[in-house]
Design a protein around this motif. Sequence first.
Motif, PDB file in Angstrom:
ATOM      1  N   ARG A  63       0.835  -1.212   0.000  1.00  0.00           N
ATOM      2  CA  ARG A  63       0.000   0.000   0.000  1.00  0.00           C
ATOM      3  C   ARG A  63       0.872   1.265   0.000  1.00  0.00           C
ATOM      4  NH1 ARG A  63      -4.690  -0.784   0.773  1.00  0.00           N
ATOM      5  NH2 ARG A  63      -4.501  -2.376   2.373  1.00  0.00           N
ATOM      6  N   GLN A  64       1.852   1.289   0.867  1.00  0.00           N
ATOM      7  CA  GLN A  64       2.754   2.439   0.940  1.00  0.00           C
ATOM      8  C   GLN A  64       3.523   2.603  -0.372  1.00  0.00           C
ATOM      9  OE1 GLN A  64       5.548   2.169   4.168  1.00  0.00           O
ATOM     10  NE2 GLN A  64       6.564   4.074   3.640  1.00  0.00           N
ATOM     11  N   THR A  67       1.104   3.866  -3.126  1.00  0.00           N
ATOM     12  CA  THR A  67       0.727   5.253  -2.849  1.00  0.00           C
ATOM     13  C   THR A  67       1.852   6.189  -3.280  1.00  0.00           C
ATOM     14  OG1 THR A  67      -0.694   4.570  -1.024  1.00  0.00           O
ATOM     15  CG2 THR A  67       0.038   6.867  -1.025  1.00  0.00           C
ATOM     16  N   ARG A  71       1.780   8.890  -6.376  1.00  0.00           N
ATOM     17  CA  ARG A  71       2.143  10.289  -6.135  1.00  0.00           C
ATOM     18  C   ARG A  71       3.226  10.732  -7.116  1.00  0.00           C
ATOM     19  NH1 ARG A  71       3.609  10.175  -0.567  1.00  0.00           N
ATOM     20  NH2 ARG A  71       1.438   9.686  -0.179  1.00  0.00           N
ATOM     21  N   GLU A  77      -3.774   8.718  -5.736  1.00  0.00           N
ATOM     22  CA  GLU A  77      -3.257   7.704  -4.809  1.00  0.00           C
ATOM     23  C   GLU A  77      -4.358   7.116  -3.933  1.00  0.00           C
ATOM     24  OE1 GLU A  77      -1.327  10.007  -1.185  1.00  0.00           O
ATOM     25  OE2 GLU A  77      -0.809  10.952  -3.104  1.00  0.00           O
ATOM     26  N   TYR A  80      -5.582   3.287  -3.822  1.00  0.00           N
ATOM     27  CA  TYR A  80      -4.902   2.225  -3.085  1.00  0.00           C
ATOM     28  C   TYR A  80      -5.237   2.204  -1.594  1.00  0.00           C
ATOM     29  CZ  TYR A  80      -2.505   1.761  -7.442  1.00  0.00           C
ATOM     30  OH  TYR A  80      -2.241   1.580  -8.773  1.00  0.00           O
ATOM     31  N   ALA A  81      -6.005   3.176  -1.134  1.00  0.00           N
ATOM     32  CA  ALA A  81      -6.352   3.238   0.290  1.00  0.00           C
ATOM     33  C   ALA A  81      -7.126   2.006   0.741  1.00  0.00           C
ATOM     34  CB  ALA A  81      -7.157   4.501   0.570  1.00  0.00           C
TER      35      ALA A  81
END
Length: 173
Positions: A63-64, A67, A71, A77, A80-81
């Motif tokens: 996820r990170q 994201t 970006r 972004e 993907y939350a």
Amino acid sequence: DHGMSFTDFLARVRTGGFPAERVILRRAFEHSDYASYISRWIDAIGRENIHVLLFEDMAREPRQFMTRLARQCGIDEGFYASYDFGIANRTLTVQSRRLHFLRRWLKMRNMDLGWLGPLRSSARQLFRRGAYKDKQAPLTEQELLLLEELEQGFSASKSRLAQLVNIDLSSWD
């Protein structure tokens, strides 16, 4: 050759023991020197247009990772939350070549197994259990020594890559 060991593969690469038409195998060490390729891209299109990302980072924190990538690319972004980052292509060791071949044969022919109905999932699990195993055999002492030798052989290239693109490659240790 499915019967070729890792040790035999490295010996053949070192001695040029693969046929000329098998360029990827013959030049495996050269093709693994990412710094030489990336430096050519930097020369051609500029450092600011090069973004090097590590698979290890994506696997560890998907996820990170996504994201940050979104970006960098200027896209939303937020997608993907809540995205489900389930494992879809796990690395498996072939346990039965015949079942593996059958699976590939069926897949290449886009065989529809919908006729199995609710049994489809159970059949898939049984088939997978017979064809594959999740864990690889432990490395032999000789293979561990070869990996150490490879690590030493690639250390200069790895350092050059880390400096070239300003990236932490400690996950490769």
